[in-house]
Scaffold this motif. Structure first.
Motif, PDB file in Angstrom:
ATOM      1  N   ILE A 188       0.866  -1.161   0.000  1.00  0.00           N
ATOM      2  CA  ILE A 188       0.000   0.000   0.000  1.00  0.00           C
ATOM      3  C   ILE A 188       0.913   1.224   0.000  1.00  0.00           C
ATOM      4  O   ILE A 188       1.808   1.322   0.838  1.00  0.00           O
ATOM      5  N   LEU A 189       0.780   2.053  -0.975  1.00  0.00           N
ATOM      6  CA  LEU A 189       1.636   3.218  -1.246  1.00  0.00           C
ATOM      7  C   LEU A 189       2.977   2.821  -1.849  1.00  0.00           C
ATOM      8  O   LEU A 189       3.459   3.449  -2.774  1.00  0.00           O
ATOM      9  N   ALA A 190       3.618   1.771  -1.328  1.00  0.00           N
ATOM     10  CA  ALA A 190       4.910   1.308  -1.847  1.00  0.00           C
ATOM     11  C   ALA A 190       5.192  -0.067  -1.280  1.00  0.00           C
ATOM     12  O   ALA A 190       4.575  -0.492  -0.299  1.00  0.00           O
ATOM     13  N   SER A 191       6.138  -0.776  -1.895  1.00  0.00           N
ATOM     14  CA  SER A 191       6.551  -2.078  -1.358  1.00  0.00           C
ATOM     15  C   SER A 191       7.059  -1.888   0.066  1.00  0.00           C
ATOM     16  O   SER A 191       7.725  -0.899   0.384  1.00  0.00           O
ATOM     17  N   GLY A 192       6.745  -2.855   0.927  1.00  0.00           N
ATOM     18  CA  GLY A 192       7.203  -2.775   2.312  1.00  0.00           C
ATOM     19  C   GLY A 192       6.276  -2.003   3.226  1.00  0.00           C
ATOM     20  O   GLY A 192       6.544  -1.882   4.417  1.00  0.00           O
ATOM     21  N   LYS A 207      12.309  -4.052   3.243  1.00  0.00           N
ATOM     22  CA  LYS A 207      11.549  -4.430   2.056  1.00  0.00           C
ATOM     23  C   LYS A 207      10.995  -3.198   1.342  1.00  0.00           C
ATOM     24  O   LYS A 207      10.181  -3.317   0.431  1.00  0.00           O
ATOM     25  N   PHE A 208      11.452  -2.024   1.790  1.00  0.00           N
ATOM     26  CA  PHE A 208      10.889  -0.770   1.303  1.00  0.00           C
ATOM     27  C   PHE A 208      11.170  -0.578  -0.177  1.00  0.00           C
ATOM     28  O   PHE A 208      12.279  -0.825  -0.660  1.00  0.00           O
ATOM     29  N   GLY A 209      10.140  -0.149  -0.905  1.00  0.00           N
ATOM     30  CA  GLY A 209      10.286   0.132  -2.326  1.00  0.00           C
ATOM     31  C   GLY A 209      10.823   1.531  -2.546  1.00  0.00           C
ATOM     32  O   GLY A 209      11.994   1.818  -2.286  1.00  0.00           O
ATOM     33  N   ILE A 210       9.941   2.434  -2.981  1.00  0.00           N
ATOM     34  CA  ILE A 210      10.378   3.801  -3.210  1.00  0.00           C
ATOM     35  C   ILE A 210       9.169   4.726  -3.164  1.00  0.00           C
ATOM     36  O   ILE A 210       8.057   4.349  -3.554  1.00  0.00           O
ATOM     37  N   LEU A 211       9.385   5.936  -2.645  1.00  0.00           N
ATOM     38  CA  LEU A 211       8.373   6.974  -2.608  1.00  0.00           C
ATOM     39  C   LEU A 211       8.988   8.258  -3.155  1.00  0.00           C
ATOM     40  O   LEU A 211      10.206   8.461  -3.060  1.00  0.00           O
ATOM     41  N   PRO A 212       8.184   9.150  -3.704  1.00  0.00           N
ATOM     42  CA  PRO A 212       8.722  10.378  -4.302  1.00  0.00           C
ATOM     43  C   PRO A 212       9.507  11.210  -3.285  1.00  0.00           C
ATOM     44  O   PRO A 212       9.029  11.496  -2.186  1.00  0.00           O
ATOM     45  N   GLY A 213      10.718  11.581  -3.651  1.00  0.00           N
ATOM     46  CA  GLY A 213      11.546  12.430  -2.812  1.00  0.00           C
ATOM     47  C   GLY A 213      12.356  11.691  -1.778  1.00  0.00           C
ATOM     48  O   GLY A 213      13.177  12.293  -1.081  1.00  0.00           O
ATOM     49  N   ASP A 218      13.168   6.481   5.525  1.00  0.00           N
ATOM     50  CA  ASP A 218      13.074   7.321   6.708  1.00  0.00           C
ATOM     51  C   ASP A 218      11.672   7.175   7.307  1.00  0.00           C
ATOM     52  O   ASP A 218      10.678   7.496   6.660  1.00  0.00           O
ATOM     53  N   ALA A 219      11.598   6.686   8.549  1.00  0.00           N
ATOM     54  CA  ALA A 219      10.308   6.344   9.153  1.00  0.00           C
ATOM     55  C   ALA A 219       9.365   7.533   9.200  1.00  0.00           C
ATOM     56  O   ALA A 219       8.185   7.430   8.838  1.00  0.00           O
ATOM     57  N   LEU A 220       9.859   8.685   9.627  1.00  0.00           N
ATOM     58  CA  LEU A 220       8.984   9.830   9.842  1.00  0.00           C
ATOM     59  C   LEU A 220       8.680  10.580   8.553  1.00  0.00           C
ATOM     60  O   LEU A 220       7.663  11.262   8.459  1.00  0.00           O
ATOM     61  N   GLN A 221       9.566  10.451   7.553  1.00  0.00           N
ATOM     62  CA  GLN A 221       9.238  11.011   6.246  1.00  0.00           C
ATOM     63  C   GLN A 221       8.224  10.124   5.531  1.00  0.00           C
ATOM     64  O   GLN A 221       7.306  10.615   4.875  1.00  0.00           O
ATOM     65  N   THR A 222       8.397   8.813   5.681  1.00  0.00           N
ATOM     66  CA  THR A 222       7.489   7.875   5.018  1.00  0.00           C
ATOM     67  C   THR A 222       6.071   7.992   5.544  1.00  0.00           C
ATOM     68  O   THR A 222       5.097   7.942   4.777  1.00  0.00           O
ATOM     69  N   MET A 223       5.909   8.145   6.864  1.00  0.00           N
ATOM     70  CA  MET A 223       4.567   8.182   7.436  1.00  0.00           C
ATOM     71  C   MET A 223       3.773   9.400   6.971  1.00  0.00           C
ATOM     72  O   MET A 223       2.543   9.398   7.028  1.00  0.00           O
ATOM     73  N   GLN A 224       4.462  10.428   6.465  1.00  0.00           N
ATOM     74  CA  GLN A 224       3.748  11.599   5.972  1.00  0.00           C
ATOM     75  C   GLN A 224       3.056  11.343   4.638  1.00  0.00           C
ATOM     76  O   GLN A 224       2.293  12.182   4.169  1.00  0.00           O
ATOM     77  N   GLN A 225       3.316  10.194   4.024  1.00  0.00           N
ATOM     78  CA  GLN A 225       2.601   9.815   2.807  1.00  0.00           C
ATOM     79  C   GLN A 225       1.246   9.198   3.128  1.00  0.00           C
ATOM     80  O   GLN A 225       0.398   9.064   2.244  1.00  0.00           O
ATOM     81  N   ILE A 226       1.026   8.807   4.395  1.00  0.00           N
ATOM     82  CA  ILE A 226      -0.233   8.174   4.795  1.00  0.00           C
ATOM     83  C   ILE A 226      -1.320   9.239   4.909  1.00  0.00           C
ATOM     84  O   ILE A 226      -1.086  10.299   5.508  1.00  0.00           O
ATOM     85  N   PRO A 227      -2.494   9.014   4.357  1.00  0.00           N
ATOM     86  CA  PRO A 227      -3.573  10.000   4.472  1.00  0.00           C
ATOM     87  C   PRO A 227      -3.853  10.348   5.932  1.00  0.00           C
ATOM     88  O   PRO A 227      -3.907   9.481   6.795  1.00  0.00           O
TER      89      PRO A 227
END
Length: 844
Positions: A188-192, A207-213, A218-227
């Protein structure tokens, strides 16, 4: 002619005898059919071999007889033995073979039900299985030992030498509890990244895939992609979940509460992305084992789920360099270390310059007063580091001890000099922020159904500013320290395959000290407050895969010693699957929090990290309490995914000082609440190697301060509309992602020009948050590629660009009176400009 009466009598008697004989002969039945009728009449089960009941024909017993009377009748007629086990199971065997037969019933210790198809191993080549009633029998031979096994249960060894073969065995098998990964909607949103049945999001960095930017997980940067998760100022030290402030989130690293979450004053997470194994994020419905937060929970565990081999890796990007190593000391122990340090001591990269300009704009570091008689000069040194250590030791088959240590530090040194009337003065200024933590845990598996875990933890935080002015001979020292320690006890009990419950106790002590010392004029203030809290916890879990119902419900009962106050906190997670594609989820919770961050003055701590931790006093600084409920529908089919969630959240006990006001409320001290009503929407489609998603969030977020002249107005952290889109492509070792984020501007307060005398201006404001900043829009790109050499060494190269279009996004705006021009000054703060980053990593 009439016949004599004796003849009539003989004729009638002969007819009766013949009739009875004919009836008896017609009602003779096979014994197997009689057994079947008795099973139906008395709800019992007979166990037998076909050869034992074959060739028996007899009259059935009268239906009016009791079960025991019928068994006695059959025993007389057949010379067989009928063994009655609790009027439920009846074993049949031949009397003359009693001494040679071993029989038994196999049951599960979870639900006490019979186990069908359990394997009875008599020797290497011979085995039999149990029937639907868990029954088996075999002839006793020279072998004195046999084994019973079944998938999901522990193998049991039985010795037959001294068994009484007159009675069947009753054998209980213990379940073999194996921790299996929960089936998740992945990705959901990316692999992993996946969503669990309890409503939480789970990130697996390895197992993390990739997100823009992002080129790292990064745990706290990644969680900002969650609605529903945003950062109002692009900082991981200012994460807002459904309208809450950053300090209302609970951040845990291996059970240690972290009071500092960002390096570079919020632009980088303090959690090494190459270390974490599992990151769990709860926006609502968190377990009652989590306390001290009225918003989200972010729990990071660096303990792997399975044993991993020795490994080493090192990497560098345009901000920092890091190393990671894991070494198995033995089959039962290993040690894991990581370290990361900024490279700004050696080189100022373009990335560093953009970060620096973003962090220090409109602070006392760059915003020195200008005077025609004074010439200011400034030089800055900045660095940060973090390090972790983990030691794991297994003791025997049931015990495990884990030690976790973490240290984090950011240092800023500012050298200022000033020439005033041909006199030169220079001063060194220091700003330091650090967090140390340790956790020692012991876990014991008493048996396959019961485990206990105890952990003792400590977390120490310090924010120190030593500031000296070059013109007024003034020294300002400010210090904020937090000492947090406690003990957690958790017991887990598995009742059966569907139900389990967990209970525990937690003790937490937090002490916070605030120090301010000023010279010229002299001022000194030091305050220290300590709060101790006890919590009793009970949680039950029900999971029925057949009816597709999952229910987790529990309660946390807090007792605060100082206030002699009890605070109950019920929690619930309910998930119902209409079918394999559509799920309904209901989450709810009540939570409380005793500590918070406030801002006394916007220029405290150089105006950079100006928030300080304080403890509630239950009066002017209330205990914050929240209530939240959400209802969502989750649909997935044919690589489509749709998630829509509606929620309501209210937090009581907030103070104006904790909300970062820079308007007429900046120096007003009052308490109130905020109330949020919102919707979060996510749609996603996966097509082979391509994944794309679109999310939308709506928030209606308002303050309520009943003692203020404007009792209700928009929240400082309200983003009414937020839209995010991303598309990513992953094939083999190549990954690329492009995405954009758009949001309506945050609220701001404009001055009321009609009421201001411009010749001698004094700020007069309109209603708080009466207008909004301009729309925020940003496009980001990232890509990684990795390759492996024949010698087993793996390399990874990554590149990212934030704000590709170099859009100038305003993230805050306030007003002040300029001492130089004696006019109203509009102060604007902007997001990052176009910021590239490059990384390289080697691992083996």
């Amino acid at each position: 002619m009439l016949r004599p009466k004796p003849f009539h009598f003989l004729f009638f008697y002969l007819f009766l005898v013949l009739n009875v004989y004919a009836q008896d002969k017609g009602n003779v039945m096979p014994l197997k059919k009689i057994i079947t009728e008795i099973e139906q009449q008395h709800q019992v089960n007979f166990n037998y071999t076909e050869e034992n009941v074959a060739n028996f024909l007899l009259l059935p017993p009268k239906s009016s007889l009791s079960l025991e009377q019928k068994l006695q009748y059959l025993t007389r007629k057949t010379n067989l033995s009928f063994e009655n086990l609790g009027n439920k199971f009846i074993n049949i065997y031949k009397k003359n073979n009693d001494s040679k037969v071993i029989c038994g019933y196999v049951f599960s210790n979870i639900d006490k039900k019979p186990i069908e198809n359990a394997n009875i191993h008599l020797n290497s080549i011979t085995h039999i299985t149990t029937d639907s009633n868990g029954y088996f029998e075999f002839e006793k031979g020279s072998k004195n030992i046999f084994f019973i096994s079944h998938v999901g249960f522990m193998v049991k060894k039985i010795t037959t030498a001294n068994l009484d073969s007159q009675n069947c065995l009753k054998i209980i098998l213990e379940p073999e509890i194996t921790e299996l990964e929960e089936i998740k909607t992945n990705p959901i949103l990316a692999s992993g990244i996946s969503k669990n049945s309890d409503g939480s999001f789970e990130i697996k960095p390895k197992k993390f895939g990739i997100l823009p930017g992002l080129i790292e997980s990064d745990a706290l940067q990644t969680m900002q992609q969650i609605p529903g998760v945003n950062s109002i100022d692009e900082s991981v030290s200012s994460i807002n979940v459904r309208g809450g402030t950053h300090d209302q989130n609970l951040f845990l690293w291996n059970g240690i509460r972290m009071f500092q979450t960002g390096h570079f004053f919020g632009l980088i997470s303090v959690f090494n992305p190459n270390l974490a194994h599992t990151i769990s994020i709860y926006k609502n419905g968190s377990s009652p084992f989590y306390g001290e937060s009225v918003s989200s929970v972010v729990a990071i565990s660096s303990t792997p789920e399975t044993t991993e081999k020795n490994s080493f890796s090192a990497g560098i990007n345009m901000i920092n360099a890091d190393i990671y190593a894991k070494y198995n000391l033995s089959k039962k122990s290993y040690i894991e270390i990581s370290g990361r340090k900024s490279i700004t001591d050696f080189v100022e990269t373009p990335t560093y310059k953009e970060y620096f300009n973003k962090v220090f704009q409109n602070t006392t570091i760059t915003d020195f007063s200008q005077n025609q008689n004074i010439n200011y000069k400034s030089d800055k040194e900045f660095d940060f580091y973090d390090a972790t250590l983990k030691y794991v030791q297994k003791l025997g088959l049931k015990d495990q001890i884990i030690l976790d240590l973490i240290t984090i530090q950011d240092n800023l040194k500012v050298f200022q000099s000033a020439d005033s009337y041909n006199i030169n003065k220079s001063e060194d200024n220091i700003l330091r922020q650090q967090n140390y933590g340790g956790n020692l845990s012991w876990k014991r598996n008493w048996n396959s159904l019961n485990t206990t875990k105890i952990n003792i933890y400590n977390s120490s935080y310090e924010l120190l500013a030593d500031q000296k002015t070059t013109t007024g001979n003034q020294i300002v020292i400010q210090e904020n320290t937090v000492a947090n320690n406690g003990i957690n006890l958790e017991n887990n009990h598995t009742i059966n395959s569907k139900f389990s419950f967990h209970d525990g106790y937690q003790f937490n002590e937090i002490g916070i000290t605030n120090l301010e010392q000023v010279t010229n004029p002299d001022f000194y203030r030091k305050t220290k407050d300590v709060l101790r809290t006890h919590a009793l916890i009970l949680e039950g879990r029900y999971n029925d895969t057949i009816s597709r119902v999952i229910l987790n419900a529990g309660i946390r009962l807090n007792y605060i010693e100082k206030f002699k106050k009890y605070i109950p906190e019920p929690r619930i997670q309910f998930n119902y699957g209409f079918n394999k594609n559509l799920n309904l989820e209901l989450l709810g919770e009540l939570k409380s929090q005793n500590s918070q961050q406030i801002i006394d003055l916007q220029k405290d701590y150089f105006g950079i990290e100006k928030r300080r931790w304080i403890i509630s006093n239950n009066t002017t600084i209330p205990i914050q309490r929240s209530k939240q409920i959400s209802l969502s529908l989750f649909y997935k089919k044919n690589d489509w995914l749709l998630d829509i969630e509606n929620f309501y959240k209210k937090v009581n006990g907030i103070t104006t000082a904790s909300q970062g006001f820079q308007n007429q409320l900046e120096f007003v001290r009052t308490t109130g609440d905020y109330e949020v009503l919102g919707t979060e929407f996510l749609i996603q489609k996966k097509m082979n190697h391509f994944l794309t998603w679109l999310s939308y969030t709506y928030n209606n977020n308002n303050y309520h301060f009943s003692n203020y002249e404007y009792p209700s107005f928009p929240n400082n952290f309200e983003l009414i509309h937020t839209i995010s889109w991303a598309g990513s492509y992953e094939k083999n070792n190549f990954k690329i992602a492009l995405g954009t984020k758009w949001s309506s501007g945050r609220p701001k307060t404009s001055p009321d020009i009609s009421k201001i005398d411009l010749s001698d201006p004094v700020l007069v404001y309109n209603k708080p948050n009466n207008t909004n900043l301009n729309i925020f829009s940003q496009v980001n790109l990232s890509s990684t590629y990795k390759w492996k050499m024949p010698n087993g060494i793996q390399y990874k190269l990554g590149i990212s660009i934030l704000n590709i279009l170099n859009r100038k996004n305003e993230i805050s705006e306030y007003y002040r009176i300029s001492s130089l021009s004696n006019s109203i000054e509009d102060v604007e703060t902007f997001s990052l400009q176009r910021t590239p980053n490059l990384s390289f990593r080697v691992s083996f």
